[in-house]
Enzyme design. Structure first.
Site, PDB file in Angstrom:
ATOM      1  N   ASN A   8       2.186   0.589   0.809  1.00  0.00           N
ATOM      2  CA  ASN A   8       3.271   0.051   1.627  1.00  0.00           C
ATOM      3  C   ASN A   8       4.288   1.166   1.809  1.00  0.00           C
ATOM      4  O   ASN A   8       4.971   1.545   0.862  1.00  0.00           O
ATOM      5  CB  ASN A   8       3.892  -1.150   0.877  1.00  0.00           C
ATOM      6  CG  ASN A   8       5.144  -1.674   1.549  1.00  0.00           C
ATOM      7  OD1 ASN A   8       5.474  -1.287   2.679  1.00  0.00           O
ATOM      8  ND2 ASN A   8       5.854  -2.555   0.858  1.00  0.00           N
ATOM      9  N   TRP A   9       4.357   1.674   3.035  1.00  0.00           N
ATOM     10  CA  TRP A   9       5.249   2.811   3.286  1.00  0.00           C
ATOM     11  C   TRP A   9       6.701   2.390   3.441  1.00  0.00           C
ATOM     12  O   TRP A   9       7.587   3.226   3.557  1.00  0.00           O
ATOM     13  CB  TRP A   9       4.769   3.578   4.528  1.00  0.00           C
ATOM     14  CG  TRP A   9       3.563   4.442   4.259  1.00  0.00           C
ATOM     15  CD1 TRP A   9       2.955   4.644   3.049  1.00  0.00           C
ATOM     16  CD2 TRP A   9       2.827   5.226   5.215  1.00  0.00           C
ATOM     17  NE1 TRP A   9       1.896   5.497   3.189  1.00  0.00           N
ATOM     18  CE2 TRP A   9       1.790   5.872   4.507  1.00  0.00           C
ATOM     19  CE3 TRP A   9       2.946   5.429   6.580  1.00  0.00           C
ATOM     20  CZ2 TRP A   9       0.879   6.725   5.145  1.00  0.00           C
ATOM     21  CZ3 TRP A   9       2.043   6.271   7.212  1.00  0.00           C
ATOM     22  CH2 TRP A   9       1.019   6.919   6.498  1.00  0.00           C
ATOM     23  N   LYS A  10       6.955   1.098   3.511  1.00  0.00           N
ATOM     24  CA  LYS A  10       8.327   0.581   3.658  1.00  0.00           C
ATOM     25  C   LYS A  10       9.011   1.283   4.836  1.00  0.00           C
ATOM     26  O   LYS A  10       8.343   1.582   5.828  1.00  0.00           O
ATOM     27  CB  LYS A  10       9.076   0.741   2.326  1.00  0.00           C
ATOM     28  CG  LYS A  10       8.283   0.115   1.163  1.00  0.00           C
ATOM     29  CD  LYS A  10       9.025   0.074  -0.128  1.00  0.00           C
ATOM     30  CE  LYS A  10       8.142  -0.569  -1.204  1.00  0.00           C
ATOM     31  NZ  LYS A  10       8.788  -0.663  -2.504  1.00  0.00           N
ATOM     32  N   HIS A  91       7.549  -9.702   0.430  1.00  0.00           N
ATOM     33  CA  HIS A  91       7.794  -8.618  -0.522  1.00  0.00           C
ATOM     34  C   HIS A  91       9.158  -8.849  -1.182  1.00  0.00           C
ATOM     35  O   HIS A  91      10.081  -9.355  -0.545  1.00  0.00           O
ATOM     36  CB  HIS A  91       7.771  -7.272   0.211  1.00  0.00           C
ATOM     37  CG  HIS A  91       7.836  -6.107  -0.725  1.00  0.00           C
ATOM     38  ND1 HIS A  91       9.017  -5.670  -1.278  1.00  0.00           N
ATOM     39  CD2 HIS A  91       6.864  -5.312  -1.243  1.00  0.00           C
ATOM     40  CE1 HIS A  91       8.763  -4.655  -2.085  1.00  0.00           C
ATOM     41  NE2 HIS A  91       7.465  -4.417  -2.085  1.00  0.00           N
ATOM     42  N   GLU A  93      11.540  -7.024  -1.745  1.00  0.00           N
ATOM     43  CA  GLU A  93      12.686  -6.449  -1.021  1.00  0.00           C
ATOM     44  C   GLU A  93      13.113  -7.353   0.124  1.00  0.00           C
ATOM     45  O   GLU A  93      14.298  -7.442   0.449  1.00  0.00           O
ATOM     46  CB  GLU A  93      12.322  -5.036  -0.529  1.00  0.00           C
ATOM     47  CG  GLU A  93      12.321  -4.047  -1.679  1.00  0.00           C
ATOM     48  CD  GLU A  93      11.372  -2.878  -1.524  1.00  0.00           C
ATOM     49  OE1 GLU A  93      10.901  -2.611  -0.401  1.00  0.00           O
ATOM     50  OE2 GLU A  93      11.086  -2.226  -2.552  1.00  0.00           O
ATOM     51  N   GLU A 161       4.134  -8.659  -8.202  1.00  0.00           N
ATOM     52  CA  GLU A 161       5.010  -7.495  -8.274  1.00  0.00           C
ATOM     53  C   GLU A 161       6.318  -7.865  -8.949  1.00  0.00           C
ATOM     54  O   GLU A 161       7.225  -8.388  -8.297  1.00  0.00           O
ATOM     55  CB  GLU A 161       5.332  -6.995  -6.876  1.00  0.00           C
ATOM     56  CG  GLU A 161       4.110  -6.706  -6.045  1.00  0.00           C
ATOM     57  CD  GLU A 161       4.405  -5.667  -4.987  1.00  0.00           C
ATOM     58  OE1 GLU A 161       3.754  -4.635  -5.022  1.00  0.00           O
ATOM     59  OE2 GLU A 161       5.316  -5.888  -4.180  1.00  0.00           O
ATOM     60  N   GLY A 167       9.584   0.665  -7.983  1.00  0.00           N
ATOM     61  CA  GLY A 167      10.353   1.891  -7.776  1.00  0.00           C
ATOM     62  C   GLY A 167      11.124   2.364  -8.995  1.00  0.00           C
ATOM     63  O   GLY A 167      11.997   3.226  -8.890  1.00  0.00           O
ATOM     64  N   SER A 206       5.394   0.475  -9.539  1.00  0.00           N
ATOM     65  CA  SER A 206       5.271   1.763 -10.248  1.00  0.00           C
ATOM     66  C   SER A 206       3.835   2.133 -10.610  1.00  0.00           C
ATOM     67  O   SER A 206       3.591   2.744 -11.651  1.00  0.00           O
ATOM     68  CB  SER A 206       6.174   1.776 -11.494  1.00  0.00           C
ATOM     69  OG  SER A 206       7.530   1.661 -11.110  1.00  0.00           O
ATOM     70  N   GLY A 228       6.008   3.879  -3.528  1.00  0.00           N
ATOM     71  CA  GLY A 228       6.346   5.307  -3.557  1.00  0.00           C
ATOM     72  C   GLY A 228       5.139   6.233  -3.575  1.00  0.00           C
ATOM     73  O   GLY A 228       5.092   7.225  -2.826  1.00  0.00           O
TER      74      GLY A 228
HETATM   75  P1  PGA Z   1       6.470   1.153  -6.042  1.00  0.00           P
HETATM   76  O1  PGA Z   1       6.598  -0.098  -5.056  1.00  0.00           O
HETATM   77  O2  PGA Z   1       5.016   1.497  -6.135  1.00  0.00           O
HETATM   78  O3  PGA Z   1       7.305   2.215  -5.391  1.00  0.00           O
HETATM   79  O4  PGA Z   1       7.026   0.698  -7.363  1.00  0.00           O
HETATM   80  C1  PGA Z   1       5.682  -1.137  -5.165  1.00  0.00           C
HETATM   81  C2  PGA Z   1       5.893  -2.105  -4.054  1.00  0.00           C
HETATM   82  O5  PGA Z   1       7.035  -2.342  -3.636  1.00  0.00           O
HETATM   83  O6  PGA Z   1       4.914  -2.668  -3.553  1.00  0.00           O
END
Ligand code: PGA
Length: 248
Positions: A8-10, A91, A93, A161, A167, A206, A228
């Protein structure tokens, strides 16, 4: 079940990042035992889909309505037209930054399935919920509230998650991941019957090239969702390779 490694490149990457996709696509072709997926920003979807080879391209969010007066939003059908084959729904976020509820996530996933996309539905506790010993309860409730009625093993993927692991470089213990995935599997069987046995359940938070192999040994972990470490081929490909080794 085939292992799924999804990136996921966000909100990262201009057109230059597509060079990373080219490298990922070339290497993924050499790891046919694993499904590889990338969710680029919407602006890159069409071009990414055109050059992704065997890498499946998807969106990071969609609206629950097929069209209408929703300024700035993107429908599931629009994602399909750009070459997307899946969409991430709920997600953490989106849940935290935009206040998305389980009901909204479910309606987005419902729209996604209706448009022919696979929905990757994200669920996970925050740090306070984990500390208070409520993680299993919270995640089970989120799952129940977020899975749409038209879901089956072919069009639904769940990603566990924990928000505090995204992150941060921190991950739950392998025992905690396994415990949660077993609960999710049991709940899926309750919610959608036998189909629930074959829905892939990813872990996210992570994940990197060093910890992925151990995470994939946890019960009911069928892949990973990576933020990330999906932004460069140098970091993402060791994850794909480790998953391919585990799957062999
Ligand atoms: P991360 O993000 O690998 O940067 O911890 C995971 C995600 O949001 O899917």
């Amino acid at each position: 079940m085939r292992t799924l490694i999804a990136g996921n490149w966000k909100m990262n990457g201009g057109r230059a990042i597509l060079a990373e996709l080219d490298r990922i696509a070339a290497a993924a072709a050499a790891a046919p035992a694993v499904d590889v997926a990338i969710a680029p920003p919407f602006t890159l979807l069409a071009e990414a889909a055109a050059r992704a080879g065997g890498v499946v391209i998807g969106g990071q969010d969609c609206h629950s309505a097929p069209k209408g007066a929703h300024t700035g939003c993107i429908s599931a059908g629009m994602l399909v037209e750009m070459g997307a084959r899946f969409v991430i729904c709920g997600h953490s976020e989106r849940r935290a930054e935009f206040g998305e509820s389980d009901a909204l996530v479910r309606s987005k996933a419902h729209a996604a399935l209706g448009a022919g996309l696979t929905a990757i539905v994200c669920i996970g506790e925050d740090e306070a919920e984990r500390d208070e010993g409520r993680a299993l309860m919270v995640v089970a409730a989120e799952l129940e509230g977020s899975v749409p009625p038209n879901a089956n093993a072919a069009n639904l993927v769940i990603s566990y998650e924990p928000a505090w692991a995204i992150g941060t470089g921190r991950t739950p213990t392998l025992a905690e991941i396994g415990e949660m995935h077993l609960i999710i599997r049991a709940k899926l069987l309750q919610l959608i019957g036998e189909e629930g046995a074959r829905v892939r359940i990813l872990y996210g938070g992570s994940v990197n090239g060093t910890n992925i192999a151990a995470i994939l040994t946890c019960p009911e972990v069928n892949g990973a969702l990576i933020g990330g470490a999906s932004l460069t081929a140098d970091q993402f490909l060791p994850i794909v390779q480790a998953a391919a080794n585990v799957s062999q």
